[in-house]
Design a protein around this motif. Structure first.
Motif, PDB file in Angstrom:
ATOM      1  N   LYS A   8       0.922  -4.755   0.640  1.00 57.58           N
ATOM      2  CA  LYS A   8       1.759  -3.624   1.041  1.00 57.58           C
ATOM      3  C   LYS A   8       2.678  -3.211  -0.112  1.00 57.58           C
ATOM      4  O   LYS A   8       2.846  -2.013  -0.403  1.00 57.58           O
ATOM      5  N   GLU A   9       3.261  -4.204  -0.799  1.00 54.82           N
ATOM      6  CA  GLU A   9       4.144  -3.912  -1.938  1.00 54.82           C
ATOM      7  C   GLU A   9       3.378  -3.212  -3.050  1.00 54.82           C
ATOM      8  O   GLU A   9       3.882  -2.270  -3.677  1.00 54.82           O
ATOM      9  N   TYR A  10       2.149  -3.658  -3.295  1.00 56.13           N
ATOM     10  CA  TYR A  10       1.311  -3.062  -4.350  1.00 56.13           C
ATOM     11  C   TYR A  10       1.047  -1.587  -4.051  1.00 56.13           C
ATOM     12  O   TYR A  10       1.137  -0.735  -4.943  1.00 56.13           O
ATOM     13  N   ALA A  11       0.742  -1.282  -2.798  1.00 55.73           N
ATOM     14  CA  ALA A  11       0.491   0.110  -2.408  1.00 55.73           C
ATOM     15  C   ALA A  11       1.747   0.961  -2.579  1.00 55.73           C
ATOM     16  O   ALA A  11       1.680   2.109  -3.038  1.00 55.73           O
ATOM     17  N   GLU A  12       2.907   0.385  -2.236  1.00 52.30           N
ATOM     18  CA  GLU A  12       4.167   1.109  -2.400  1.00 52.30           C
ATOM     19  C   GLU A  12       4.477   1.358  -3.872  1.00 52.30           C
ATOM     20  O   GLU A  12       4.974   2.434  -4.248  1.00 52.30           O
ATOM     21  N   GLU A  14       2.260   1.668  -6.271  1.00 55.90           N
ATOM     22  CA  GLU A  14       1.340   2.721  -6.725  1.00 55.90           C
ATOM     23  C   GLU A  14       1.915   4.097  -6.415  1.00 55.90           C
ATOM     24  O   GLU A  14       1.877   5.006  -7.260  1.00 55.90           O
ATOM     25  N   THR A  15       2.463   4.243  -5.207  1.00 57.01           N
ATOM     26  CA  THR A  15       3.051   5.524  -4.793  1.00 57.01           C
ATOM     27  C   THR A  15       4.275   5.863  -5.648  1.00 57.01           C
ATOM     28  O   THR A  15       4.440   6.995  -6.109  1.00 57.01           O
ATOM     29  N   GLN A  16       5.133   4.865  -5.861  1.00 58.38           N
ATOM     30  CA  GLN A  16       6.338   5.097  -6.649  1.00 58.38           C
ATOM     31  C   GLN A  16       6.022   5.468  -8.093  1.00 58.38           C
ATOM     32  O   GLN A  16       6.618   6.386  -8.657  1.00 58.38           O
ATOM     33  N   ALA A  18       3.464   6.865  -9.222  1.00 61.28           N
ATOM     34  CA  ALA A  18       2.807   8.180  -9.311  1.00 61.28           C
ATOM     35  C   ALA A  18       3.822   9.320  -9.200  1.00 61.28           C
ATOM     36  O   ALA A  18       3.476  10.488  -9.438  1.00 61.28           O
ATOM     37  N   ASP A  19       5.066   8.972  -8.872  1.00 60.74           N
ATOM     38  CA  ASP A  19       6.121   9.977  -8.707  1.00 60.74           C
ATOM     39  C   ASP A  19       6.798  10.232 -10.054  1.00 60.74           C
ATOM     40  O   ASP A  19       7.427   9.325 -10.614  1.00 60.74           O
ATOM     41  N   TYR A  36       4.084  -4.203 -11.006  1.00 62.52           N
ATOM     42  CA  TYR A  36       2.753  -3.673 -10.680  1.00 62.52           C
ATOM     43  C   TYR A  36       1.673  -4.405 -11.476  1.00 62.52           C
ATOM     44  O   TYR A  36       0.633  -4.784 -10.924  1.00 62.52           O
TER      45      TYR A  36
END
Length: 350
Positions: A8-12, A14-16, A18-19, A36
């Motif tokens: 879950k942390e890894y997915a978060e 990735e999102t951060q 990409a911002d 990451y």
């Protein structure tokens, strides 16, 4: 943190990452990027393991129709325990300081001038090791002995990549014992002396907040071997952190400002180590393994020159290439200590 939480942390992350707004804060972006990159092999191995399990399930279903799938199923089944073991290693809790650079202090102990000369040999060994790994080194403060060794020397070591210096050199803290014929010995007798090594993770200003009101700063003239003055101005700096009583002195640089900055750098590292000791019982136990008094009986490692032997007494490591180790070939020694710690952590979490 369990595997589901890491995914879950890894997915978060990735999102951060990409911002574009996140990258406006370079410090935050570096911190997120480092985390990451640490999680990437864990997630990659987990995904590979899940993929192999899915392929195995499919191969088993098709094995009754085509013998080739039975062979493939055997090969896939053999890969699963290998990947599970790899994942288990990757999930071992990390030392939070592993990504940090270090401050290292080497102090002469029992043995007088011979101990000071050995402290110089240890310094050269670590500088050569750092050079082999592409690390950057800087002698921050040094008190030379009359024969060219060091009574006390402090060096900063910084890595270029993601792997911090602490992850490989944290085990070096303790008493190092040497057995050899000293340069000062006319009868050719083997003497034993010792030097102490202390390792601190390099602290960033955000790691340790120092109140200027807690500091007592004294300035004085630098002195060289024998006590003679080597400067005509009061450029040397002594900083006392009043709440803890920690005292740091620096005189290597020519200006008072530079010496003050160097002293604050060492002070931050020492205060970080103290704070971590107080907050973490495990860290406190680890610091106990480091030198308290530079006494020969507390040695963690012996360097025997007549036999060209190096022995690490904590893990039973022994090799007969002391000349190469002193020239910076430390990998086998440090890896033995890393492997021992890994095995201990695996046993604790099995």
């Amino acid at each position: 943190m369990n595997l589901d939480e890491l995914l879950k942390e890894y997915a978060e992350l990735e999102t951060q990452l990409a911002d574009p707004a996140v990258h406006a804060d370079q410090s935050k972006a570096r911190t997120l990027g480092k985390r990451y990159r640490h999680l990437t092999p864990i997630v990659g191995t987990y995904r590979e393991l899940e993929g192999v399990r899915d392929d195995l399930s499919a191969a088993k279903e098709l094995a009754s129709e085509d013998e080739a799938f039975a062979t493939e199923a055997e090969e896939l089944a053999a890969r699963i325990p290998q990947l599970e073991e790899k994942l288990r290693h990757l999930l071992i809790p990390r030392d939070p300081n592993d990504d940090k650079d270090i401050i290292m202090e080497i102090k002469a102990g029992e043995g007088g001038e011979e101990s000071a000369l050995f402290a110089g040999d240890l310094l050269r060994m670590y500088l050569r090791y750092a050079e082999r790994l592409g690390w950057k080194t800087e002698v921050i403060e040094a008190q030379h002995s009359d024969l060219g060794g060091y009574k006390d020397v402090t060096v900063g070591i910084r890595a270029k990549g993601d792997e911090g210096v602490w992850s490989r050199l944290k085990y070096e803290g303790g008493v190092h014992r040497v057995q050899r014929v000293p340069a000062t010995e006319s009868q050719g007798r083997i003497h034993t002396s010792a030097a102490g090594v202390l390792i601190y993770p390099e602290a960033e200003e955000v790691d340790v907040q120092i109140d200027p009101n807690d500091l007592r700063i004294d300035v004085y003239r630098s002195s060289g071997p024998g006590g003679q003055s080597v400067n005509t101005t009061d450029s040397a700096v002594r900083i006392t952190h009043v709440p803890t009583g920690v005292v740091v002195s620096c005189q290597n640089e020519k200006s008072q400002l530079q010496n003050k900055e160097s002293a604050l750098r060492i002070l931050r590292a020492r205060l970080l180590a103290i704070a971590q000791e107080q907050a973490d019982a495990a860290a406190q136990a680890e610091r106990k393994s480091q030198v308290r008094t530079v006494d020969r009986s507390e040695r963690i490692r012996t360097y025997n020159y007549p036999e060209n032997r190096i022995s690490d007494h904590r893990v039973g490591f022994k090799a007969y290439n002391l000349d190469q180790v002193l020239d910076g070939e430390l990998n086998a020694v440090t890896q033995a200590l890393i492997d021992a710690e890994t095995a201990e952590k695996l046993a604790q979490h099995s």
